[in-house]
Scaffold this motif. Structure first.
Motif, PDB file in Angstrom:
ATOM      1  N   GLN A 242      75.002  39.556  12.091  1.00  0.00           N
ATOM      2  CA  GLN A 242      73.871  39.847  12.976  1.00  0.00           C
ATOM      3  C   GLN A 242      73.004  38.632  13.239  1.00  0.00           C
ATOM      4  O   GLN A 242      72.524  38.439  14.358  1.00  0.00           O
ATOM      5  N   GLU A 243      72.818  37.796  12.238  1.00  0.00           N
ATOM      6  CA  GLU A 243      71.973  36.626  12.429  1.00  0.00           C
ATOM      7  C   GLU A 243      72.584  35.659  13.441  1.00  0.00           C
ATOM      8  O   GLU A 243      71.875  35.012  14.198  1.00  0.00           O
ATOM      9  N   LEU A 244      73.903  35.580  13.454  1.00  0.00           N
ATOM     10  CA  LEU A 244      74.575  34.663  14.368  1.00  0.00           C
ATOM     11  C   LEU A 244      74.328  35.041  15.825  1.00  0.00           C
ATOM     12  O   LEU A 244      74.192  34.171  16.690  1.00  0.00           O
ATOM     13  N   CYS A 245      74.284  36.325  16.103  1.00  0.00           N
ATOM     14  CA  CYS A 245      74.117  36.744  17.500  1.00  0.00           C
ATOM     15  C   CYS A 245      72.694  37.211  17.807  1.00  0.00           C
ATOM     16  O   CYS A 245      72.447  37.790  18.871  1.00  0.00           O
ATOM     17  N   ARG A 246      71.763  36.950  16.894  1.00  0.00           N
ATOM     18  CA  ARG A 246      70.391  37.421  17.086  1.00  0.00           C
ATOM     19  C   ARG A 246      69.776  36.873  18.374  1.00  0.00           C
ATOM     20  O   ARG A 246      69.135  37.600  19.138  1.00  0.00           O
ATOM     21  N   ALA A 247      69.939  35.573  18.621  1.00  0.00           N
ATOM     22  CA  ALA A 247      69.323  34.983  19.813  1.00  0.00           C
ATOM     23  C   ALA A 247      69.919  35.568  21.091  1.00  0.00           C
ATOM     24  O   ALA A 247      69.189  35.848  22.053  1.00  0.00           O
ATOM     25  N   ALA A 248      71.240  35.757  21.103  1.00  0.00           N
ATOM     26  CA  ALA A 248      71.887  36.327  22.291  1.00  0.00           C
ATOM     27  C   ALA A 248      71.457  37.772  22.507  1.00  0.00           C
ATOM     28  O   ALA A 248      71.300  38.225  23.651  1.00  0.00           O
ATOM     29  N   LEU A 249      71.246  38.508  21.426  1.00  0.00           N
ATOM     30  CA  LEU A 249      70.763  39.880  21.544  1.00  0.00           C
ATOM     31  C   LEU A 249      69.337  39.892  22.090  1.00  0.00           C
ATOM     32  O   LEU A 249      68.997  40.695  22.967  1.00  0.00           O
ATOM     33  N   ALA A 250      68.503  39.005  21.566  1.00  0.00           N
ATOM     34  CA  ALA A 250      67.113  38.950  22.023  1.00  0.00           C
ATOM     35  C   ALA A 250      67.019  38.547  23.487  1.00  0.00           C
ATOM     36  O   ALA A 250      66.136  39.011  24.221  1.00  0.00           O
ATOM     37  N   ALA A 251      67.941  37.686  23.926  1.00  0.00           N
ATOM     38  CA  ALA A 251      67.925  37.227  25.323  1.00  0.00           C
ATOM     39  C   ALA A 251      68.590  38.215  26.271  1.00  0.00           C
ATOM     40  O   ALA A 251      68.578  37.999  27.490  1.00  0.00           O
ATOM     41  N   GLY A 252      69.194  39.263  25.751  1.00  0.00           N
ATOM     42  CA  GLY A 252      69.873  40.231  26.604  1.00  0.00           C
ATOM     43  C   GLY A 252      71.263  39.809  27.021  1.00  0.00           C
ATOM     44  O   GLY A 252      71.898  40.481  27.836  1.00  0.00           O
ATOM     45  N   GLU A 253      71.760  38.706  26.451  1.00  0.00           N
ATOM     46  CA  GLU A 253      73.119  38.268  26.776  1.00  0.00           C
ATOM     47  C   GLU A 253      74.162  39.163  26.106  1.00  0.00           C
ATOM     48  O   GLU A 253      75.292  39.272  26.584  1.00  0.00           O
ATOM     49  N   LEU A 254      73.781  39.765  24.981  1.00  0.00           N
ATOM     50  CA  LEU A 254      74.626  40.709  24.275  1.00  0.00           C
ATOM     51  C   LEU A 254      73.822  41.946  23.932  1.00  0.00           C
ATOM     52  O   LEU A 254      72.585  41.899  23.837  1.00  0.00           O
ATOM     53  N   VAL A 255      74.523  43.061  23.721  1.00  0.00           N
ATOM     54  CA  VAL A 255      73.893  44.286  23.248  1.00  0.00           C
ATOM     55  C   VAL A 255      74.742  44.849  22.115  1.00  0.00           C
ATOM     56  O   VAL A 255      75.944  44.574  22.011  1.00  0.00           O
ATOM     57  N   ARG A 256      74.103  45.647  21.261  1.00  0.00           N
ATOM     58  CA  ARG A 256      74.840  46.290  20.187  1.00  0.00           C
ATOM     59  C   ARG A 256      75.731  47.389  20.753  1.00  0.00           C
ATOM     60  O   ARG A 256      75.357  48.150  21.640  1.00  0.00           O
ATOM     61  N   SER A 297      67.577  36.982   5.477  1.00  0.00           N
ATOM     62  CA  SER A 297      68.452  38.073   5.058  1.00  0.00           C
ATOM     63  C   SER A 297      67.757  39.407   5.227  1.00  0.00           C
ATOM     64  O   SER A 297      68.333  40.376   5.688  1.00  0.00           O
ATOM     65  N   ALA A 298      66.461  39.463   4.845  1.00  0.00           N
ATOM     66  CA  ALA A 298      65.723  40.721   4.980  1.00  0.00           C
ATOM     67  C   ALA A 298      65.594  41.119   6.448  1.00  0.00           C
ATOM     68  O   ALA A 298      65.744  42.270   6.821  1.00  0.00           O
ATOM     69  N   GLY A 299      65.347  40.111   7.301  1.00  0.00           N
ATOM     70  CA  GLY A 299      65.204  40.398   8.722  1.00  0.00           C
ATOM     71  C   GLY A 299      66.501  40.795   9.383  1.00  0.00           C
ATOM     72  O   GLY A 299      66.507  41.470  10.406  1.00  0.00           O
ATOM     73  N   ALA A 300      67.636  40.389   8.802  1.00  0.00           N
ATOM     74  CA  ALA A 300      68.922  40.688   9.411  1.00  0.00           C
ATOM     75  C   ALA A 300      69.249  42.170   9.392  1.00  0.00           C
ATOM     76  O   ALA A 300      70.082  42.644  10.136  1.00  0.00           O
ATOM     77  N   HIS A 301      68.567  42.920   8.535  1.00  0.00           N
ATOM     78  CA  HIS A 301      68.840  44.349   8.439  1.00  0.00           C
ATOM     79  C   HIS A 301      67.982  45.164   9.406  1.00  0.00           C
ATOM     80  O   HIS A 301      68.129  46.376   9.509  1.00  0.00           O
ATOM     81  N   ALA A 302      67.057  44.499  10.099  1.00  0.00           N
ATOM     82  CA  ALA A 302      66.260  45.194  11.096  1.00  0.00           C
ATOM     83  C   ALA A 302      66.998  45.197  12.425  1.00  0.00           C
ATOM     84  O   ALA A 302      67.478  44.179  12.876  1.00  0.00           O
ATOM     85  N   ARG A 303      67.066  46.333  13.033  1.00  0.00           N
ATOM     86  CA  ARG A 303      67.795  46.443  14.311  1.00  0.00           C
ATOM     87  C   ARG A 303      67.009  45.760  15.415  1.00  0.00           C
ATOM     88  O   ARG A 303      65.823  45.958  15.589  1.00  0.00           O
ATOM     89  N   PRO A 304      67.686  44.924  16.238  1.00  0.00           N
ATOM     90  CA  PRO A 304      66.984  44.278  17.353  1.00  0.00           C
ATOM     91  C   PRO A 304      66.727  45.294  18.449  1.00  0.00           C
ATOM     92  O   PRO A 304      67.392  46.303  18.533  1.00  0.00           O
TER      93      PRO A 304
END
Length: 304
Positions: A242-256, A297-304
């Motif tokens: 999740q941390e690897l794709c966090r920026a792309a998720l935040a930018a809307g380039e990817l979705v869960r 690590s703690a933040g990685a468990h929060a859903r974007p």
């Protein structure tokens, strides 16, 4: 309150068998030791020593006082050393080894801050995907990301981060192919795979439910950054930390995809030979990395 230096003069006199020998050990005149012990006895209002030109023995009170005084001096020295170790500026060379994805994902953003915090510390990072023998090759620290527990190697292990592996895809891909609503529907979708043996995804969902699915192989790459780019380009669905794709998720380039489901987890562990962990520079580096990566690590468990 007793003078700690007087305790030291008394303990040295007893340990060395007299004032003259204690004076030589302390680098002060015999008269100074004798005077300070006398002042100690006056403060305590008790005789601690029987002394004459031929004898130098402890009284009963002196014997009891000596044991406590010696323990107090040991504790005082330990307290001083603890502070000195704490305030000593880390210096020297710290050699770190890490794989390419681990270095890119975890270390690249933090090591410059470490270098700024400790100007006298020289960090050497060797990025390699081969398994390194820390002891034989002279490394202080290894940072490794792994899916299964590491074997017992005799090295000190400190867990830095644990993060979920999530399924992601680009909005454009899902718009054209549809968004899966259940794990079974993934078999009709293009999958971006991490290796030839990773064609089946083992998923875990709500309340511990599990599922195994086999997507249509679209691309197989053993490098996560390339897989991330392929997913952003709309080539299919991919499981990534999740941390690897966090920026792309935040930018809307990817979705869960299937946000209630994960494809396992990846653990990042710091390893080091036990004796190396006592060096101030290594200890400072370890503490710094733990402090930096634990919040991630703690933040990685929060859903974007």
């Amino acid at each position: 309150m007793l003078n700690l230096n007087d305790l030291r003069f008394f303990v040295m006199a007893v340990a060395n068998g007299g004032f003259a020998a204690a004076g030589r050990a302390l680098g002060v005149p015999k008269s100074t030791v004798s005077k300070r012990v006398a002042e100690l006895e006056q403060a305590l209002q008790a005789r601690l020593l029987y002394r004459s030109s031929r004898s130098f023995t402890l009284t009963d009170a002196g014997r009891d006082f000596y044991e406590h005084a010696r323990a107090a001096l040991i504790e005082a020295e330990a307290a001083q050393e603890a502070v000195q170790r704490r305030v000593a500026e880390p210096s020297g060379t710290v050699r770190i080894t890490a794989s390419v994805p681990t270095a890119q994902q975890y270390l690249a953003m933090h090591l410059p801050a470490l270098a700024r915090a400790y100007p006298r510390l020289h960090v050497q990072l060797e990025v390699s995907d081969r398994r390194v023998d820390l002891v034989q090759e002279g490394f202080d620290i290894a940072v490794r990301s792994h899916f299964a527990p590491l074997p017992d190697s005799g090295l000190v292990q400190r867990q830095l981060a644990v993060e979920e592996i999530v399924l992601v895809a680009s909005p454009a891909y899902l718009s054209g192919r549809g968004t899966p609503q259940a794990p079974a529907q993934l078999s009709d979708h293009d999958g971006l795979l991490t290796g030839a043996a990773a064609g089946t995804w083992r998923l875990r969902g709500p309340a511990g439910t599990g599922a195994e699915v086999t997507p249509v192989p679209r691309m197989t790459v053993n490098e996560s950054a390339v897989l991330l780019g392929a997913a952003v380009a709309g080539l299919g669905i991919v499981p990534l930390p999740q941390e690897l794709c966090r920026a792309a998720l935040a930018a809307g380039e990817l979705v869960r995809v299937l946000p209630d489901w994960t494809a396992g987890s990846v653990t990042t562990t710091l390893l080091m030979p036990a004796r190396r962990g006592q060096l101030p520079g290594v200890r400072a580096t370890v503490d710094f990395l733990v402090q930096c990566l634990a919040p991630a690590s703690a933040g990685a468990h929060a859903r974007p």
